[in-house]
Scaffold this active site. Structure first.
Site, PDB file in Angstrom:
ATOM      1  N   LYS A  31     -61.160-123.979  52.153  1.00 14.74           N
ATOM      2  CA  LYS A  31     -60.598-123.579  50.659  1.00 14.74           C
ATOM      3  C   LYS A  31     -59.392-122.474  50.973  1.00 14.74           C
ATOM      4  O   LYS A  31     -58.197-122.360  50.892  1.00 14.74           O
ATOM      5  CB  LYS A  31     -61.492-122.396  50.858  1.00 14.74           C
ATOM      6  CG  LYS A  31     -61.893-121.838  49.367  1.00 14.74           C
ATOM      7  CD  LYS A  31     -60.836-122.034  48.171  1.00 14.74           C
ATOM      8  CE  LYS A  31     -60.558-120.967  47.252  1.00 14.74           C
ATOM      9  NZ  LYS A  31     -60.027-120.724  45.727  1.00 14.74           N
TER      10      LYS A  31
ATOM     11  N   CYS B 165     -56.100-114.392  45.534  1.00 17.66           N
ATOM     12  CA  CYS B 165     -56.585-115.520  45.998  1.00 17.66           C
ATOM     13  C   CYS B 165     -55.504-115.901  47.218  1.00 17.66           C
ATOM     14  O   CYS B 165     -55.947-115.023  48.179  1.00 17.66           O
ATOM     15  CB  CYS B 165     -57.159-116.627  45.264  1.00 17.66           C
ATOM     16  SG  CYS B 165     -57.980-116.389  43.883  1.00 17.66           S
TER      17      CYS B 165
HETATM   18  N1  SAJ Z   1     -45.390-117.653  43.680  1.00 12.78           N
HETATM   19  C1  SAJ Z   1     -44.108-116.793  43.336  1.00 12.78           C
HETATM   20  N2  SAJ Z   1     -43.627-118.190  44.205  1.00 12.78           N
HETATM   21  C2  SAJ Z   1     -44.096-119.981  43.948  1.00 12.78           C
HETATM   22  C3  SAJ Z   1     -45.306-119.725  43.436  1.00 12.78           C
HETATM   23  C4  SAJ Z   1     -46.031-118.519  43.277  1.00 12.78           C
HETATM   24  O1  SAJ Z   1     -43.664-115.903  44.536  1.00 12.78           O
HETATM   25  O2  SAJ Z   1     -43.226-120.732  44.655  1.00 12.78           O
HETATM   26  C5  SAJ Z   1     -46.762-116.333  43.254  1.00 12.78           C
HETATM   27  C6  SAJ Z   1     -46.969-115.939  41.675  1.00 12.78           C
HETATM   28  O3  SAJ Z   1     -45.724-115.466  40.519  1.00 12.78           O
HETATM   29  C7  SAJ Z   1     -48.488-115.183  42.248  1.00 12.78           C
HETATM   30  C8  SAJ Z   1     -48.806-115.734  43.666  1.00 12.78           C
HETATM   31  O4  SAJ Z   1     -48.007-116.308  44.508  1.00 12.78           O
HETATM   32  O5  SAJ Z   1     -47.942-113.740  42.205  1.00 12.78           O
HETATM   33  C9  SAJ Z   1     -49.578-116.570  43.736  1.00 12.78           C
HETATM   34  O6  SAJ Z   1     -49.954-117.892  42.336  1.00 12.78           O
HETATM   35  P1  SAJ Z   1     -50.564-119.010  41.747  1.00 12.78           P
HETATM   36  O7  SAJ Z   1     -49.859-119.028  40.633  1.00 12.78           O
HETATM   37  O8  SAJ Z   1     -49.886-119.375  42.921  1.00 12.78           O
HETATM   38  O9  SAJ Z   1     -52.047-119.179  42.430  1.00 12.78           O
HETATM   39  P2  SAJ Z   1     -52.843-118.032  41.366  1.00 12.78           P
HETATM   40  O10 SAJ Z   1     -53.726-117.362  42.790  1.00 12.78           O
HETATM   41  O11 SAJ Z   1     -52.654-117.527  40.388  1.00 12.78           O
HETATM   42  O12 SAJ Z   1     -53.908-119.605  42.295  1.00 12.78           O
HETATM   43  C10 SAJ Z   1     -54.446-120.035  43.386  1.00 12.78           C
HETATM   44  C11 SAJ Z   1     -54.220-121.262  43.369  1.00 12.78           C
HETATM   45  N3  SAJ Z   1     -54.426-121.858  45.431  1.00 12.78           N
HETATM   46  C12 SAJ Z   1     -53.479-122.424  45.151  1.00 12.78           C
HETATM   47  O13 SAJ Z   1     -52.608-123.099  44.843  1.00 12.78           O
HETATM   48  C13 SAJ Z   1     -53.545-123.963  46.863  1.00 12.78           C
HETATM   49  C14 SAJ Z   1     -55.809-121.702  42.424  1.00 12.78           C
HETATM   50  O14 SAJ Z   1     -55.831-122.837  43.127  1.00 12.78           O
HETATM   51  C15 SAJ Z   1     -57.166-121.025  43.850  1.00 12.78           C
HETATM   52  O15 SAJ Z   1     -58.494-121.567  43.063  1.00 12.78           O
HETATM   53  C16 SAJ Z   1     -56.916-119.564  43.409  1.00 12.78           C
HETATM   54  O16 SAJ Z   1     -55.641-119.325  44.397  1.00 12.78           O
HETATM   55  C17 SAJ Z   1     -58.216-118.940  44.232  1.00 12.78           C
HETATM   56  O17 SAJ Z   1     -59.243-118.659  43.132  1.00 12.78           O
HETATM   57  O18 SAJ Z   1     -58.669-119.605  45.777  1.00 12.78           O
END
Ligand code: SAJ
Length: 407
Positions: free
Chosen positions: A201, A255
């Site tokens: 995870k 996360c």
């Molecule tokens: N972000 C960027 N650039 C990108 C993608 C995301 O700057 O290309 C930023 C987003 O704006 C945000 C952050 O990263 O601030 C994280 O966002 P996210 O949408 O990538 O992820 P989370 O935190 O909403 O959810 C994640 C997910 N994990 C993965 O993709 C590996 C989800 O599957 C997990 O269940 C969750 O964390 C968790 O609870 O662990």
């Protein structure tokens, strides 16, 4: 019957999903206000299709309580913060949930930890606690780790369709819990040991953090030498084995910005790329502040109160502000005594949480000359025309208006 402990962003949808698929579920949370809201028939946060799922679960008989229930299966879904200094996990919520379960559970009960934990947490904190209370693990109590994987904004779909991991000491118990999750989950469910499940995870979220850091580092390099990072990423991604993510104002959420620290805290000296990635992503809010400063100067602007931040949440179309880059920027600005001068607006945040927060898009736009797009909510994507005539810094690459600045 399943007793889901902790009715937050993960516990609530999980409880609702099980209940609406025929499992008898009681949801427990120590927050009386939250339980009262749920018992009054309302959900506690906004999420696509959550209200619909809630209605179905209620019709199927889910109930909510502040009391732990006497039953054979518990799913613990409580927060797992990390200590700011040591970067190690703070397992106090898990410990207190397990302690409360032990007070009432019958012999042979299964405790499933869903909360994300650092590798080794169950060995370090949960097993000793169970033993101290006079229980034999594997006989009186069975331990399972079943980390969630759902993404805010698409939780209902992902709960139904994502593959899952279940870690158990004992294959039979692992299969039993797999069957429980199979009541609703159409994905592959892999049964492994607890330590592997814990590590997997954290490794998944760290993978994403590192990849976002790469995009952010490229953005800084390109900015320093006047290259278009978005065009470069777009072209590079045409390579069949390249998939660079998007730069942004930083990484928020509870996360991806948290879990990699577990590895840094537990494996100092070994977690090097991981630490570098964390630092790069954490430096982005400051980088955006520098961009704002430069752009204001270029446009002869001196009045910071005519600058507006669009977006307070950590990403688009959710109402979750945890670790959001905007809040990190405001924190940083506070140190320079200018944090409470900018105007701030987010359609998902209706309560006043920061100074100068506005609650109407048009009023917000009228009050500013420069808009910093920090979150790409659909609202602004559908109203881009309203930004015409403003100085715009777009940190999410969502605006095509001529003259727009990017990070
Ligand atoms: N972000 C960027 N650039 C990108 C993608 C995301 O700057 O290309 C930023 C987003 O704006 C945000 C952050 O990263 O601030 C994280 O966002 P996210 O949408 O990538 O992820 P989370 O935190 O909403 O959810 C994640 C997910 N994990 C993965 O993709 C590996 C989800 O599957 C997990 O269940 C969750 O964390 C968790 O609870 O662990």
């Amino acid at each position: 019957m399943v007793n889901v402990i902790g009715l937050g962003y993960i516990g609530l949808p999980t409880a609702l999903m099980m209940a609406s698929h025929g499992v008898k579920v009681v949801g427990t949370d120590y927050n009386e206000e939250l339980v009262a809201t749920l018992n009054a028939g309302k959900t506690t946060f906004k999420e696509d299709r959550l209200d619909e799922l809630f209605q179905k679960a209620v019709q199927s008989g889910i109930t909510f309580s502040t009391e732990y229930q006497v039953t054979d299966t518990y799913i613990v879904s409580v927060p797992t913060p990390y200590d700011e200094e040591s970067k190690k996990i703070d397992a106090k919520y898990i410990e207190s949930a397990v302690q409360s379960i032990l007070k009432i559970c019958p012999k042979g009960a299964v405790i499933v930890i869903e909360s994300t934990v650092s590798p080794g947490t169950l060995d370090k904190y949960v097993r000793p606690l169970i033993k101290e209370n006079g229980f034999i693990i594997g006989e009186d109590i069975h331990l399972v780790h079943a980390p969630e994987r759902i993404i805010p904004g698409n939780m209902v779909y992902e709960l139904l369709n994502n593959n899952r991991t279940i870690g158990a000491d004992n294959k039979e118990i692992g299969e039993k819990i797999k069957e429980l999750y199979s009541s609703f989950c159409k994905g592959d469910i892999v049964v492994t040991d607890i330590r592997t499940a814990e590590m997997t995870k954290v490794v998944e979220n760290t993978f994403r953090d590192i990849n976002i850091a790469y995009a952010n580092e490229l953005a800084k390099i390109c900015r320093s030498d006047n290259m278009d990072v978005y065009e470069i990423i777009r072209i590079a991604n045409k390579h069949p084995r390249v998939n660079i993510l998007q730069p942004g104002p930083g990484v928020g959420g509870h996360c991806i910005s948290v879990d990699p620290w577990f590895l840094v805290g537990d494996y100092p000296g070994l977690a090097n790329i991981i630490l570098a990635a964390r630092k790069i992503n954490d430096s982005m809010p400051e980088f955006v502040l520098e961009r704002i400063h430069d752009i204001m100067k270029e446009n002869g602007m001196t009045d910071i109160s005519r600058v507006g931040f669009y977006g307070l949440t950590y990403k688009e179309d959710v109402d979750d502000m945890r670790e959001s880059p905007t809040l990190q920027m405001l924190d940083s600005m506070e140190k320079h005594l200018c944090g409470n001068l900018v105007k701030i607006y987010d359609p998902f945040i209706t309560k006043d949480v920061v100074p100068n927060q506005m609650h109407d898009l048009d009023e917000f736009l009228n009050a500013v000359d420069m808009v910093v797009l920090l979150v790409g909510h659909s609202e602004i994507r559908n109203n881009m025309d309203k930004l015409k005539g403003k100085v715009i810094l777009d940190t999410r690459n969502i605006c095509n208006i001529e003259g727009v600045y990017r990070i």
